[in-house]
Design an enzyme around this catalytic site. Structure first.
Site, PDB file in Angstrom:
ATOM      1  N   HIS A   1       0.838  -1.202   0.000  1.00 47.09           N
ATOM      2  CA  HIS A   1       0.000   0.000   0.000  1.00 47.09           C
ATOM      3  C   HIS A   1       0.877   1.259   0.000  1.00 47.09           C
ATOM      4  CE1 HIS A   1      -2.917  -2.690   2.424  1.00 47.09           C
ATOM      5  NE2 HIS A   1      -3.513  -2.477   1.283  1.00 47.09           N
TER       6      HIS A   1
ATOM      7  N   SER B   1      -2.791  -7.744   3.001  1.00 45.37           N
ATOM      8  CA  SER B   1      -2.962  -7.664   4.453  1.00 45.37           C
ATOM      9  C   SER B   1      -3.328  -9.036   5.008  1.00 45.37           C
ATOM     10  CB  SER B   1      -4.063  -6.664   4.806  1.00 45.37           C
ATOM     11  OG  SER B   1      -3.767  -5.407   4.286  1.00 45.37           O
TER      12      SER B   1
ATOM     13  N   ARG C   1      -2.207  -5.955  -8.486  1.00 49.51           N
ATOM     14  CA  ARG C   1      -1.103  -6.899  -8.295  1.00 49.51           C
ATOM     15  C   ARG C   1      -1.019  -7.920  -9.417  1.00 49.51           C
ATOM     16  NH1 ARG C   1      -2.931  -7.995  -2.323  1.00 49.51           N
ATOM     17  NH2 ARG C   1      -4.776  -7.976  -3.605  1.00 49.51           N
TER      18      ARG C   1
END
Ligand code: PNS
Length: 160
Positions: free
Chosen positions: A17, A128, A90
């Site tokens: 991030h 995450s 991604r």
């Protein structure tokens, strides 16, 4: 002023991030990192905790602000006069979901574009939830998150 909103769960923020936020801050005059609600996820950290984790790691960027939203992203973007929603992409697996959200947001508010920044090679696999899973079993996550996030995770997530 060219304002961009960088929305996400940030539960917690990772180096992936932070890389996207840093690069967005070099493109736009102001970047608002927006802690938002993803109705498919149950957060591990409170809004305030997530804000603290982000604040500590973005204070070196004078044009980056943080805000919290319990509502529709498109409404927020319109309200603050942003011209872009910045997201990191991604892999192909992200694409369908992100494409759907970009189209939905465009339908809800036509005045901003969703801009995708490709994740840096070293962050291609990072998320995450992967970080939290590694932490839960006491694996080394120091390469994935900054020091203050590591502390939050240690206190909250590591299996006793
Ligand atoms: O980091 P995430 O969980 O992939 O981010 C998704 C997020 C929070 C940006 C998305 O769920 C969102 O925009 N939530 C705000 C509510 C909203 O506007 N939902 C409709 C999006 S099409």
């Amino acid at each position: 002023m060219r304002i961009a909103v960088c929305p996400g769960s940030f539960d917690p923020i990772t180096y992936g991030h932070l890389d996207i936020i840093r690069r967005a801050s070099a493109i736009f005059d102001k970047v608002i990192v927006l802690i938002s609600v993803n109705t498919s996820k149950k957060p591990s950290f409170t809004d305030t905790e997530r804000r603290m984790m982000i604040e500590e790691n973005t204070k070196q960027f004078p044009n980056v602000e943080i805000d919290i939203l319990d509502g529709l992203l498109a409404d927020y973007v319109e309200r603050v006069g942003a011209i872009a929603i910045v997201k990191g992409l991604r892999a192909v697996s992200d694409f369908e979901y992100e494409f759907q959200m970009a189209l939905a947001n465009k339908q809800l508010y036509n005045g901003a574009e969703t801009v995708f920044l490709t994740a840096s090679a070293e962050n291609m696999y990072l998320s995450s939830s992967v970080v939290k899973q590694i932490a839960y079993f006491d694996g080394d996550i120091s390469k994935f998150v900054p020091e203050n996030v590591l502390e939050f995770i240690r206190k909250r997530l590591i299996k006793e």
